[in-house]
Design an enzyme around this catalytic site. Structure first.
Site, PDB file in Angstrom:
ATOM      1  N   SER A 259       0.793  -1.228   0.000  1.00 47.05           N
ATOM      2  CA  SER A 259       0.000   0.000   0.000  1.00 47.05           C
ATOM      3  C   SER A 259       0.826   1.278   0.000  1.00 47.05           C
ATOM      4  CB  SER A 259      -0.938   0.017   1.214  1.00 47.05           C
ATOM      5  OG  SER A 259      -0.204  -0.139   2.421  1.00 47.05           O
TER       6      SER A 259
ATOM      7  N   ASP B  97      -3.349   7.772   8.374  1.00 46.92           N
ATOM      8  CA  ASP B  97      -4.133   6.840   9.175  1.00 46.92           C
ATOM      9  C   ASP B  97      -3.179   6.107  10.115  1.00 46.92           C
ATOM     10  OD1 ASP B  97      -2.874   4.981   7.516  1.00 46.92           O
ATOM     11  OD2 ASP B  97      -4.654   4.592   6.309  1.00 46.92           O
TER      12      ASP B  97
ATOM     13  N   HIS C 132      -0.152   4.578   7.361  1.00 47.17           N
ATOM     14  CA  HIS C 132       0.388   5.202   6.159  1.00 47.17           C
ATOM     15  C   HIS C 132       0.747   6.670   6.380  1.00 47.17           C
ATOM     16  CE1 HIS C 132      -2.338   1.906   4.859  1.00 47.17           C
ATOM     17  NE2 HIS C 132      -1.272   1.591   4.143  1.00 47.17           N
TER      18      HIS C 132
END
Length: 348
Positions: A43, A325, A328
């Site tokens: 991600s 978050d 990340h």
């Protein structure tokens, strides 16, 4: 038709064909370092490949994309652009790196690179398989498929030039360590052996990309996983998880060693390990030095990885936050880390 009108029509047709051809088969948009960038892994680099997968590991909903152009939740795991976008832009290739599985992907996007990374993925097939996202093997299959499309769009000769002269960016290992090993306990191996398995898997993946034409590879090390907001949550929410950080460092040491030896083995290749552990840890420990104020929680205030789609309320000023978050970094944090990464990529 008069000869004058015919000549005018012919000139117009030639101009249209010239513009169409330059759009479709151009292989370098003013960039002399790399013709394209291809991103693989997790991600940190994913630009939206999970959107249409049957997985909970996706973020194509508000408040994600809050600071993206148009405030669109594109499936990027952040408030705005992610690291693959920032690096692609800084290298002068293009502004955004499109996701390969984006249904709106166009032929003109192919020659300058696309993203195959999938949020939640890792080097261990169990990591992606348990979450319903793309394994590294799946990403390689998509890359093979991409090559066929590139040949059709750019021609075989141009396609080979693109594949040989592009940057292959990879971020993998974070989810294997934090999720598969430490959280879900899906591996019975002692961690040193598991780290060897992950590094061997990286080596195999690079060899496969090399066989398909890749020559220059940038391998991003694992993050300081114990100091991410999610890592702190596992250690009581205040202090960093020492064990997670130790495992990340061991993995990074082995990955760095492998990259040096493999680069000398594969002819005409350049494989560079890029440390993101220490730069991000420095940013977390000294946020004020880099223009941040908050480094222990994310802007959307969760401790369980992703922002809650039912509660899109976030912090007022994202520029104060190192993290978007619980897992990340924010776009500002990525832009703070990017110059050193770009420099390492440019020096290959």
């Amino acid at each position: 038709m008069s000869s004058k009108n015919f000549l005018s029509w012919l000139c117009l047709l030639s101009l249209v064909l010239l513009l169409w051809t330059s759009e479709v088969i151009a292989i370098a948009p003013g960039n002399k370092t790399y013709l394209a960038l291809f991103a693989f892994g997790d991600s940190i680099l994913d630009t939206g490949n999970n959107n249409n997968l049957r997985t909970l590991s996706k973020c194509n909903y508000p408040p994600y994309g809050r600071d993206f152009p148009g405030a669109i939740a594109t499936g990027r795991f952040g408030d705005g652009k992610v690291l693959s976008d920032v690096i692609t832009e800084a290298l002068g290739i293009k502004e955004l790196l499109p996701a390969y599985l984006d249904p709106n992907l166009q032929d003109k996007d192919l020659p300058t690179g696309v993203c195959f990374a999938s949020g939640g993925s890792g080097l261990d097939p169990l990591t992606a398989g348990s979450q319903g996202v793309l394994t590294m093997g799946d990403q390689l299959k998509r890359f093979n498929e991409y090559i066929g499309k590139l040949n059709a769009v750019a021609g075989a000769e141009n396609a080979t030039a693109i594949l040989n002269s592009s940057l292959y960016l990879m971020s993998a290992g974070n989810n294997d360590i934090a999720y598969t090993y430490l959280s879900a306990h899906l591996s019975p191996m002692p961690f040193p052996a598991y780290a060897d398995f992950l590094v061997d898997s990286t080596s195999t993946f690079i060899r496969d990309l090399y066989a398909l034409g890749g020559r220059k590879f940038a391998l991003l090390g694992a993050l300081p996983l114990g100091c991410l907001p999610s890592g702190r949550a596992s250690a009581g929410a205040i202090l960093c998880s020492v064990l997670a950080n130790e495992y990340a460092q061991l993995f990074n040491t082995k990955l760095s060693s492998m990259s040096s030896s493999l680069s000398s083995e594969l002819a005409d290749s350049r494989i560079v390990y890029i440390d993101v552990y220490e730069p991000l840890l420095n940013l977390i420990q000294n946020p004020n030095q880099f223009g941040f104020r908050v480094a222990n929680i994310g802007c959307c205030g969760v401790q369980t990885l992703l922002c809650n789609p039912l509660n899109p309320i976030t912090c007022l000023d994202i520029t104060d936050y190192v993290f978007w978050d619980a897992a990340h970094p924010s776009e500002k944090a990525y832009r703070t880390l990017a110059p050193a990464i770009v420099q390492a990529c440019s020096n290959m």
